[in-house]
Design a protein around this motif. Structure first.
Motif, short mmCIF file in Angstrom:
data_model
loop_
_atom_site.label_atom_id
_atom_site.label_comp_id
_atom_site.label_asym_id
_atom_site.label_seq_id
_atom_site.Cartn_x
_atom_site.Cartn_y
_atom_site.Cartn_z
N GLY A 210 39.46 37.79 39.11
CA GLY A 210 40.46 38.61 39.80
C GLY A 210 39.90 39.28 41.03
O GLY A 210 40.60 39.44 42.04
N SER A 211 38.62 39.67 40.97
CA SER A 211 37.99 40.33 42.12
C SER A 211 36.48 40.22 41.99
O SER A 211 35.95 40.02 40.89
N VAL A 212 35.80 40.38 43.11
CA VAL A 212 34.35 40.36 43.12
C VAL A 212 33.87 41.36 44.17
O VAL A 212 34.50 41.53 45.22
N SER A 213 32.79 42.06 43.86
CA SER A 213 32.27 43.05 44.81
C SER A 213 30.74 43.03 44.80
O SER A 213 30.12 42.70 43.78
N VAL A 214 30.16 43.39 45.93
CA VAL A 214 28.71 43.45 46.10
C VAL A 214 28.35 44.89 46.46
O VAL A 214 28.96 45.49 47.35
N SER A 225 39.54 40.56 46.57
CA SER A 225 40.47 40.66 45.44
C SER A 225 41.56 39.60 45.57
O SER A 225 42.10 39.38 46.66
N MET A 226 41.86 38.96 44.46
CA MET A 226 42.92 37.94 44.42
C MET A 226 44.15 38.57 43.78
O MET A 226 44.15 38.92 42.60
N LYS A 227 45.22 38.75 44.56
CA LYS A 227 46.45 39.36 44.06
C LYS A 227 47.29 38.32 43.32
O LYS A 227 47.16 37.11 43.52
N GLN A 228 48.20 38.81 42.47
CA GLN A 228 49.06 37.91 41.71
C GLN A 228 50.00 37.12 42.59
O GLN A 228 50.42 36.01 42.24
N ASP A 229 50.36 37.67 43.76
CA ASP A 229 51.26 36.96 44.66
C ASP A 229 50.52 35.97 45.56
O ASP A 229 51.11 35.37 46.47
N GLY A 230 49.20 35.82 45.33
CA GLY A 230 48.42 34.87 46.11
C GLY A 230 47.72 35.48 47.30
O GLY A 230 46.90 34.82 47.95
#
Length: 301
Positions: A210-214, A225-230
């Motif tokens: 769903g998301s990745v952070s450094v 971040s990957m939202k549900q609406d694309g």
């Protein structure tokens, strides 16, 4: 002159039509019976004997052409006597059975079944007939042309073998990359974020990221971040965001246990199965270095 009907002259004075009346025929006392039932000499019954084993009829292509199977692989059929008589004598089977066993990939070699198909094109699919004509054309081609085709087929076979080996090697490398995803991500992250210490990502219950952070241990250096609406939201420099987009695909469907073996911390899943995995970059790289040393030692031993 030709007449469509036959007349018999009658003497003058005869009634019922005069001298050119139709000849009157007496009704026959013979009763005509139904003609004897004739059996299609090409039609096979289930289990009936054939030179290739018990028949399993499955399709009548056309009148006088019966296709069947047996317990063995192959393409079989039987023709009626009339159909069989039309087959050129050189290829004609006296028992009216025909078979084709040797279908090799890319091998344009004609056989008697092809002769049957071009002799009776009404009994087969148009594509089958065209392929048969092509194979016969190659068979009848000059010898040097056949040798050229044989060489092409040989090279094609070698190329297919090489392609298969390449695919196998790529699959092996992909499996290794998934197995050691944490160290792969850690190395790439340091290249794009030199001050990075951790990579964390949210994994949904369906194992999609769903998301990745450094982070550098305190502040976020980049995130995606990957939202549900694309839609995709990101922070940090553009090259870093592009890299994190590739990270997402590398981390999806990698079992949590594999990540834990590389030192990643896995949080307890919530009610929806979502959990957070955190990769300590330096720890993951140290474990990868130990693995390479072990493999190198085994190789030298």
């Amino acid at each position: 002159m030709n007449l469509n009907r036959i007349f018999k002259r009658k003497p003058a004075g005869v009634s019922d039509g005069g001298q050119f009346a139709h000849d009157q025929k007496a009704e026959s006392a013979v009763t005509l019976a139904a003609p004897p039932e004739t059996r299609d000499t090409a039609k096979l019954k289930m289990g009936e004997w054939t030179p290739y084993g018990a028949a399993e009829p499955f399709k009548i292509e056309a009148e006088g052409v019966q296709r069947f199977m047996t317990g063995d692989d192959g393409d079989y059929l039987r023709l009626s006597e009339e159909r069989n008589a039309a087959i050129p004598e050189e290829y004609r089977s006296e028992n009216r059975f025909y078979a084709a066993h040797d279908y090799y990939y890319g091998r344009p070699k004609a056989d008697v079944m092809d002769v049957v198909k071009v002799t009776h094109p009404d009994a087969f699919e148009e594509e089958e007939v065209e392929w048969a004509r092509d194979r016969i054309a190659v068979r009848d081609a000059p010898q040097d042309v056949q040798e050229d085709l044989s060489e092409i087929q040989k090279r094609s076979s070698i190329a297919r073998d090489k392609a298969d080996r390449v695919r196998e090697e790529m699959a092996r490398l992909e499996a290794v990359e998934r197995k050691w995803a944490a160290s792969t991500v850690a190395a790439g992250t340091l290249e794009h974020f030199p001050q990075a210490k951790e990579v964390s990502y949210l994994l949904h219950g369906d194992n999609l990221v769903g998301s990745v952070s450094v982070t550098d241990g305190e502040k976020t250096l980049g995130s995606l971040s990957m939202k549900q609406d694309g839609a995709i939201d990101g922070t940090g420099h553009e090259a870093g965001q592009e890299y994190l987009h590739t990270v997402i695909s590398r981390l999806e469907d990698v079992p949590d246990s594999w990540m834990a073996e590389q030192g990643a911390q896995v949080s307890e899943p919530d009610a929806n199965g979502e959990r957070v995995l955190t990769i300590d970059i330096h720890s993951a790289l140290n474990m990868a270095a130990e693995r390479y040393r072990d493999e190198d030692h085994r190789w030298r031993s």
